[in-house]
Design an enzyme around this catalytic site. Structure first.
Site, PDB file in Angstrom:
ATOM      1  N   CYS A 116     -40.590  30.955 -24.536  1.00  0.00           N
ATOM      2  CA  CYS A 116     -41.833  30.219 -24.825  1.00  0.00           C
ATOM      3  C   CYS A 116     -42.246  30.291 -26.296  1.00  0.00           C
ATOM      4  CB  CYS A 116     -42.962  30.718 -23.939  1.00  0.00           C
ATOM      5  SG  CYS A 116     -42.618  30.481 -22.194  1.00  0.00           S
ATOM      6  N   HIS A 258     -49.598  28.836 -26.789  1.00  0.00           N
ATOM      7  CA  HIS A 258     -48.671  28.546 -25.696  1.00  0.00           C
ATOM      8  C   HIS A 258     -49.447  28.371 -24.392  1.00  0.00           C
ATOM      9  CE1 HIS A 258     -45.509  28.627 -22.868  1.00  0.00           C
ATOM     10  NE2 HIS A 258     -45.784  29.845 -22.437  1.00  0.00           N
ATOM     11  N   ASN A 288     -46.778  25.110 -17.594  1.00  0.00           N
ATOM     12  CA  ASN A 288     -46.121  25.858 -18.670  1.00  0.00           C
ATOM     13  C   ASN A 288     -44.757  25.219 -18.933  1.00  0.00           C
ATOM     14  OD1 ASN A 288     -44.669  27.696 -20.191  1.00  0.00           O
ATOM     15  ND2 ASN A 288     -45.348  29.493 -19.051  1.00  0.00           N
TER      16      ASN A 288
HETATM   17  O1  UT7 Z   1     -44.647  31.572 -20.474  1.00  0.00           O
HETATM   18  C1  UT7 Z   1     -44.297  32.899 -20.840  1.00  0.00           C
HETATM   19  C2  UT7 Z   1     -45.446  33.764 -20.666  1.00  0.00           C
HETATM   20  N1  UT7 Z   1     -45.899  33.705 -19.280  1.00  0.00           N
HETATM   21  C3  UT7 Z   1     -47.155  33.983 -19.047  1.00  0.00           C
HETATM   22  O2  UT7 Z   1     -47.896  34.195 -19.968  1.00  0.00           O
HETATM   23  C4  UT7 Z   1     -47.606  34.126 -17.603  1.00  0.00           C
HETATM   24  C5  UT7 Z   1     -48.513  35.329 -17.487  1.00  0.00           C
HETATM   25  N2  UT7 Z   1     -48.922  35.650 -16.149  1.00  0.00           N
HETATM   26  C6  UT7 Z   1     -49.791  34.901 -15.415  1.00  0.00           C
HETATM   27  O3  UT7 Z   1     -50.200  33.851 -15.856  1.00  0.00           O
HETATM   28  C7  UT7 Z   1     -50.277  35.439 -14.108  1.00  0.00           C
HETATM   29  O4  UT7 Z   1     -49.927  36.807 -13.987  1.00  0.00           O
HETATM   30  C8  UT7 Z   1     -49.733  34.665 -12.878  1.00  0.00           C
HETATM   31  C9  UT7 Z   1     -50.352  33.281 -12.823  1.00  0.00           C
HETATM   32  C10 UT7 Z   1     -48.221  34.575 -12.958  1.00  0.00           C
HETATM   33  C11 UT7 Z   1     -50.099  35.374 -11.598  1.00  0.00           C
HETATM   34  O5  UT7 Z   1     -51.507  35.503 -11.501  1.00  0.00           O
HETATM   35  P1  UT7 Z   1     -52.169  36.909 -11.188  1.00  0.00           P
HETATM   36  O6  UT7 Z   1     -53.603  36.680 -11.090  1.00  0.00           O
HETATM   37  O7  UT7 Z   1     -51.665  37.886 -12.213  1.00  0.00           O
HETATM   38  O8  UT7 Z   1     -51.597  37.224  -9.777  1.00  0.00           O
HETATM   39  P2  UT7 Z   1     -50.719  38.452  -9.288  1.00  0.00           P
HETATM   40  O9  UT7 Z   1     -49.311  38.315  -9.708  1.00  0.00           O
HETATM   41  O10 UT7 Z   1     -51.407  39.734  -9.587  1.00  0.00           O
HETATM   42  O11 UT7 Z   1     -50.799  38.227  -7.717  1.00  0.00           O
HETATM   43  C12 UT7 Z   1     -52.042  38.313  -7.006  1.00  0.00           C
HETATM   44  C13 UT7 Z   1     -51.818  37.798  -5.603  1.00  0.00           C
HETATM   45  C14 UT7 Z   1     -50.566  38.392  -4.950  1.00  0.00           C
HETATM   46  O12 UT7 Z   1     -50.834  38.599  -3.585  1.00  0.00           O
HETATM   47  P3  UT7 Z   1     -51.188  40.060  -3.019  1.00  0.00           P
HETATM   48  O13 UT7 Z   1     -49.999  40.904  -3.381  1.00  0.00           O
HETATM   49  O14 UT7 Z   1     -52.432  40.473  -3.737  1.00  0.00           O
HETATM   50  O15 UT7 Z   1     -51.367  39.815  -1.569  1.00  0.00           O
HETATM   51  C15 UT7 Z   1     -49.561  37.311  -5.101  1.00  0.00           C
HETATM   52  O16 UT7 Z   1     -48.557  37.365  -4.117  1.00  0.00           O
HETATM   53  O17 UT7 Z   1     -51.614  36.381  -5.648  1.00  0.00           O
HETATM   54  C16 UT7 Z   1     -50.419  36.077  -4.919  1.00  0.00           C
HETATM   55  N3  UT7 Z   1     -49.841  34.870  -5.510  1.00  0.00           N
HETATM   56  C17 UT7 Z   1     -50.114  33.642  -5.016  1.00  0.00           C
HETATM   57  N4  UT7 Z   1     -50.887  33.233  -4.014  1.00  0.00           N
HETATM   58  C18 UT7 Z   1     -50.960  31.924  -3.764  1.00  0.00           C
HETATM   59  C19 UT7 Z   1     -48.980  34.757  -6.534  1.00  0.00           C
HETATM   60  N5  UT7 Z   1     -48.677  33.457  -6.741  1.00  0.00           N
HETATM   61  C20 UT7 Z   1     -49.367  32.758  -5.808  1.00  0.00           C
HETATM   62  C21 UT7 Z   1     -49.458  31.388  -5.506  1.00  0.00           C
HETATM   63  N6  UT7 Z   1     -50.258  31.022  -4.491  1.00  0.00           N
HETATM   64  N7  UT7 Z   1     -48.791  30.444  -6.217  1.00  0.00           N
END
Ligand code: UT7
Length: 337
Positions: A116, A258, A288
């Site tokens: 990225c 980004h 993204n």
């Molecule tokens: O491009 C290169 C750089 N990339 C980035 O900068 C991305 C950085 N990271 C992020 O933007 C975020 O961490 C994400 C969008 C990827 C994830 O969001 P989050 O708020 O950090 O969620 P998380 O990974 O902590 O997951 C929280 C919950 C989990 O469920 P449990 O374990 O709490 O039951 C995930 O399984 O959200 C769940 N989850 C979803 N639920 C519904 C993860 N993805 C989804 C989804 N739909 N698409």
């Protein structure tokens, strides 16, 4: 006055097919509400079967070259740098094919892989080649098709990533002209290499022998630590660059970061003391798009009248590697693609 690379053309391209959150929710255990509130994304574009990164790169490159010609008569470019982590094939690089299909002749053309951050790295590379006198005019493209490497059942990555390409044209000019790239801040931290990765398909998996697990060919990302590192490094890199070019945060008109997550953009804006209207965002429409993210955000912001001639702008990216990088410029009067 000192020689500098000056931005003189801007363009982009998206695949025809858009996939809404609702459509994704029909295929995976997710919802429009989760994706919108956790990321700010509503829709993303994906390539059709058989459509490759080079196809988008050629379209974005042609768009940027047309924009450069409308801005001022420019001679042909003599350099093509393509930022991508989804090349058409592992070998050779995709840039020579893109240059050939754009009819640019036997120009030097190569790929830059910084995920990225790729576009900022490519911009720094092309800018340096221009200031060194190696090149006079460069086409810099960021293009990726992450839909081709995502795990079809991974709801997190499929919700975030989209395909696209963005491009700029740089020409040799003077450092005091609008559009001149005033400085860069670039960095990496390889200790975080496993946070954003495709495990198979490179020399490591091959040398350890045995067929790779099927899942190892898919892209994986450890979202939480990546989120924290993205905020930290884009903020710090932007601040260090502003100090270097002699700007205070109060001097800054727009930050084009980004486009990974609206919450990341807001956190970076907060760190830099910016108001929401100073933070360029188009991720709701495109998701993204990896190396295409910053040039596509520039294109959309210029087209929407958000970026105006004279604006002091910082571009900042963060991605796999880990890598990060920022660039500063005063926005020029461009005829966008
Ligand atoms: O491009 C290169 C750089 N990339 C980035 O900068 C991305 C950085 N990271 C992020 O933007 C975020 O961490 C994400 C969008 C990827 C994830 O969001 P989050 O708020 O950090 O969620 P998380 O990974 O902590 O997951 C929280 C919950 C989990 O469920 P449990 O374990 O709490 O039951 C995930 O399984 O959200 C769940 N989850 C979803 N639920 C519904 C993860 N993805 C989804 C989804 N739909 N698409």
């Amino acid at each position: 006055m000192s020689r500098a690379a000056v931005l003189c053309g801007l363009g982009g391209a998206l695949p025809t097919t858009a996939v809404s959150n609702e459509e994704l929710a029909g295929q995976l255990d997710t919802s429009d509400q989760w994706i919108r509130t956790r990321t700010g994304i509503r829709s993303r574009h994906v390539v059709a079967p058989g459509e490759a990164t080079s196809d988008l790169a050629v379209a974005a490159g042609a768009d940027a070259l047309a924009s450069a010609r409308r801005t001022a008569p420019v001679a042909d470019v003599d350099l093509v740098v393509l930022a991508t982590s989804t090349p058409d094939r592992p070998c050779p690089a995709t840039a020579p094919d893109v240059a050939h299909r754009l009819g640019l002749g036997p120009v030097p053309a190569f790929d830059v892989a910084a995920v990225c951050t790729g576009f900022v790295y490519a911009l720094a590379t092309a800018s340096s080649m221009i200031t060194a006198g190696v090149s006079e005019r460069a086409l810099v493209i960021g293009a990726d098709t992450f839909s081709t490497i995502l795990d079809p059942v991974d709801r997190t990555t499929r919700a975030i990533f989209g395909d696209g390409a963005g491009a700029v044209v740089l020409r040799a000019g003077e450092a005091d002209e609008p559009g001149a790239l005033l400085g860069f801040d670039l960095g990496s931290d390889g200790s975080g290499a496993d946070l954003i990765t495709v495990r198979a398909g490179g020399s490591r998996q091959r040398s350890t022998g045995g067929p790779a697990d099927a899942g190892d060919h898919f892209f994986t990302m450890d979202g939480r630590p990546v989120f924290t590192q993205a905020v930290l490094n884009m903020s710090r890199s932007s601040q260090e660059l502003m100090e270097r070019v002699g700007w205070t945060p109060a001097d800054l008109d727009k930050v084009v970061a980004h486009q990974a997550n609206i919450r990341i953009l807001h956190a970076v804006g907060e760190q830099l003391g910016l108001e929401e209207k100073q933070i360029v965002a188009n991720l709701d429409r495109v998701g993204n798009t990896v190396a295409a993210s910053i040039p596509l955000a520039l294109r959309d912001a210029a087209a929407d009248g958000e970026l105006l001639p004279g604006h002091r702008v910082v571009l900042t990216g963060f991605g796999g590697g880990l890598t990060w990088g920022s660039a500063a410029l005063v926005w020029p009067d461009l005829a966008a693609g």
